[in-house]
Design a protein around this motif. Structure first.
Motif, short mmCIF file in Angstrom:
data_model
loop_
_atom_site.label_atom_id
_atom_site.label_comp_id
_atom_site.label_asym_id
_atom_site.label_seq_id
_atom_site.Cartn_x
_atom_site.Cartn_y
_atom_site.Cartn_z
N PRO A 108 -17.57 -13.38 -22.21
CA PRO A 108 -17.41 -14.21 -21.01
C PRO A 108 -17.86 -15.65 -21.28
O PRO A 108 -18.90 -15.90 -21.91
CB PRO A 108 -18.33 -13.52 -20.00
CG PRO A 108 -18.35 -12.08 -20.42
CD PRO A 108 -18.31 -12.13 -21.92
N GLY A 109 -17.03 -16.58 -20.82
CA GLY A 109 -17.32 -17.99 -21.03
C GLY A 109 -16.59 -18.61 -22.19
O GLY A 109 -16.61 -19.83 -22.37
N TYR A 110 -15.92 -17.78 -23.00
CA TYR A 110 -15.16 -18.27 -24.16
C TYR A 110 -13.68 -17.91 -24.00
O TYR A 110 -13.35 -16.76 -23.69
CB TYR A 110 -15.66 -17.66 -25.45
CG TYR A 110 -17.06 -18.06 -25.83
CD1 TYR A 110 -17.30 -19.12 -26.69
CD2 TYR A 110 -18.16 -17.37 -25.31
CE1 TYR A 110 -18.59 -19.50 -27.04
CE2 TYR A 110 -19.45 -17.74 -25.65
CZ TYR A 110 -19.67 -18.79 -26.51
OH TYR A 110 -20.95 -19.16 -26.84
N GLU A 111 -12.80 -18.88 -24.23
CA GLU A 111 -11.36 -18.60 -24.20
C GLU A 111 -10.88 -18.01 -25.52
O GLU A 111 -9.90 -17.27 -25.55
CB GLU A 111 -10.58 -19.90 -23.92
CG GLU A 111 -10.82 -20.50 -22.55
CD GLU A 111 -10.12 -19.74 -21.44
OE1 GLU A 111 -9.63 -18.61 -21.67
OE2 GLU A 111 -10.05 -20.28 -20.32
N ASP A 112 -11.55 -18.37 -26.62
CA ASP A 112 -11.12 -17.96 -27.95
C ASP A 112 -12.38 -17.82 -28.80
O ASP A 112 -12.73 -18.71 -29.57
CB ASP A 112 -10.17 -19.02 -28.53
CG ASP A 112 -9.56 -18.63 -29.86
OD1 ASP A 112 -9.95 -17.58 -30.42
OD2 ASP A 112 -8.70 -19.38 -30.37
N VAL A 113 -13.06 -16.69 -28.67
CA VAL A 113 -14.39 -16.59 -29.24
C VAL A 113 -14.35 -16.52 -30.77
O VAL A 113 -15.28 -16.99 -31.44
CB VAL A 113 -15.15 -15.39 -28.62
CG1 VAL A 113 -14.59 -14.06 -29.09
CG2 VAL A 113 -16.65 -15.50 -28.91
N GLU A 114 -13.28 -15.95 -31.34
CA GLU A 114 -13.21 -15.95 -32.81
C GLU A 114 -13.08 -17.36 -33.37
O GLU A 114 -13.64 -17.68 -34.42
CB GLU A 114 -12.05 -15.08 -33.30
CG GLU A 114 -12.41 -13.63 -33.55
CD GLU A 114 -12.27 -12.76 -32.31
OE1 GLU A 114 -12.65 -11.59 -32.36
OE2 GLU A 114 -11.77 -13.27 -31.29
N ALA A 115 -12.38 -18.23 -32.65
CA ALA A 115 -12.29 -19.63 -33.08
C ALA A 115 -13.66 -20.30 -32.98
O ALA A 115 -14.03 -21.11 -33.85
CB ALA A 115 -11.27 -20.40 -32.25
N ASP A 116 -14.42 -19.96 -31.94
CA ASP A 116 -15.78 -20.49 -31.81
C ASP A 116 -16.66 -20.03 -32.97
O ASP A 116 -17.39 -20.82 -33.57
CB ASP A 116 -16.38 -20.05 -30.48
CG ASP A 116 -17.84 -20.47 -30.34
OD1 ASP A 116 -18.09 -21.64 -30.01
OD2 ASP A 116 -18.73 -19.62 -30.59
#
Length: 480
Positions: free
Chosen positions: A99-107
């Motif tokens: 939650p809070g991330y649109e693309d967590v793998e990119a983060d």
């Protein structure tokens, strides 16, 4: 000097339609020699492999933000403590949701890139059911995916990612990549490589790799049970020749788009009632039913009792004329009640419907506790005999894919008339077991009927959510 290559990552797929929350305790976290022992190819002497940290969990609901932060921070801290790395094997799934991330793998990839620095080559191994974005591809140097579903090539994929990485480092190659989004989003049970058109599509990738100037080619189905803008199919071709990678990526994307309407379920399908009818009527035993909507290995909660209730109500099984194994349903309170009562005693318990309350309330199971077994993955597990049905109740979410899982509980699926497993397409041992098979289109967090789940945030238009679709722009983006 030997190449220094780190290994690390976070591996999970998360259904945004499953209320289960994935926390620290759900992850198996490996470091040091324990981590290296998972990767047999690290003993071949081509490089000095540096274990960082790798965390893997059974698919489920979204990862708690604080859990993600701890795992991310540890990976970054260990990269920095390791000293200069020539390369990194970034081992992820590609469909984590926080939650809070649109693309967590990119983060995560951006944090890893900042830690290793621009000179380090990052090679990424993923599941073909990941959702791979341009943002992720820009942070890494190589990215590939499984080519088989079921994933019998999971370790072959990791080894391929490592082999190409070592080759690039040895020859001083900084690959270029062509990425293209394909606006199609299908469940894995419609894109199994056992059948066409998936078999031909993924089967062609080895030939694409032989194209001069191409190092690797990959196609992602995308992850259908995450309501995210990034959820869709994608293609990446990596190599050294701009024209080659762009051309091959375009051809693969166009082929995928052209056959989008040809994908069908990998096996016969029906309602829960129709699947049970088929099992009762089958002359060949054991019959296997996939309780597909609550499949924990796709992200389901594992505690929806929808099919179990219907099975227990059937007179053929209720009276014990036919035998069945139901594998499984997670409910630690029910297991504790069985343990308190003891093996060999009769119990009247409520099971399931506590995590995924949207898709069912607890079911009543009246029967005898046949076994109480400590399981490395499932925690304390109870087997309750209710008429002809052996209900496996676990303390933790656990899939049942292997005959050894049943044998540990004293159960032999070969002797049952029916085996119900919370799964989608059958893993190899279950495939060999099944003398008849049906996918039950049951409700849950990984419902195969995508349109009834209620996605709201997809990047539209996307097939099959939009009936009228014009030909999309499938021009690949060049990323170097």
């Amino acid at each position: 000097m030997a190449l220094r290559i780190g290994i690390g990552g976070i591996h999970i797929e998360c259904s945004t339609f499953t209320p289960h929350v994935t926390r620290d305790a759900d992850f198996a976290v490996r470091r040091g020699d324990e981590l290296l022992a998972r990767y047999e190819f690290t003993g071949e002497g081509e490089a000095q492999w540096v274990p960082l940290v790798h965390a893997r969990a059974v698919p489920g609901g979204p990862v708690a933000p604080d859990t993600y932060a701890r795992l991310k921070d540890e990976l970054v801290d260990r990269i920095r403590a390791a000293g200069p790395l020539d390369g990194l094997l970034f081992d992820i799934h590609g469909a984590m949701h926080v939650p809070g991330y649109e693309d967590v793998e990119a983060d995560l990839a951006a944090a890893v890139r900042a830690a290793v620095g621009p000179a380090c080559l990052i090679s990424t191994a993923t599941d073909l059911h990941g959702s791979v974005t341009e943002a992720l591809v820009r942070q890494v140097d190589l990215i590939t995916a499984h080519r088989l579903a079921p994933h019998e090539d999971e370790w072959i994929t990791r080894e391929r990612a490592a082999r190409v990485l070592v080759s690039c480092l040895r020859h001083g190659i900084r690959p270029i990549k062509a990425w293209v989004r394909v606006p199609v989003l299908l469940p894995g049970e419609k894109t199994s490589t056992r059948d066409e058109p998936a078999r031909g599509l993924w089967g062609s990738l080895a030939e694409v790799e032989r194209t001069p100037g191409v190092l690797d080619a990959a196609i992602w189905v995308g992850y259908a049970w995450a309501d995210e803008p990034r959820s869709s199919a994608a293609v990446v071709v990596s190599g050294t020749d701009e024209r080659a990678v762009l051309g091959e990526a375009a051809k693969l994307a166009e082929r995928y788009w052209a056959v989008r309407g040809q994908f069908t379920f990998v096996g016969p399908t029906g309602t829960a009632e129709e699947a049970i009818d088929a099992a009762v009527g089958s002359a060949r035993k054991p019959f296997v039913i996939s309780d597909s909507g609550d499949n924990p290995t796709a992200g389901g909660a594992g505690d929806v009792p929808f099919l179990l209730e219907r099975l227990l109500a059937r007179p053929e099984f209720k009276a014990g004329g036919l035998s069945a194994i139901y594998a499984s349903i997670v409910d630690p309170d029910a297991v504790r009640a069985c343990a308190a009562s003891g093996a060999g005693t009769d119990v009247d318990i409520s099971v399931g419907g506590r995590l995924d309350t949207r898709h069912g309330r607890p079911a009543t199971v009246r029967g005898r506790v046949e076994a109480l077994v400590d399981d490395p993955a499932g925690g304390l597990v109870a087997v309750v005999a209710a008429g002809g049905v052996r209900v496996i109740v676990t303390s933790r979410r656990k899939p049942y894919h292997l005959m050894a899982d049943f044998a540990r509980l004293g159960l032999d699926p070969h002797r049952a008339d029916l085996v119900v497993v919370k799964i989608g397409y059958l893993e190899p041992e279950l495939q060999r077991l099944a003398q008849g098979w049906m996918i039950a289109l049951t409700p849950g967090g990984v419902d195969q009927d995508l349109l009834r789940l209620g996605h709201q945030r997809l990047t539209r238009p996307v097939y099959p959510f939009d009936a009228e679709l014009s030909t999309p722009d499938l021009t690949p983006r060049l990323i170097s």
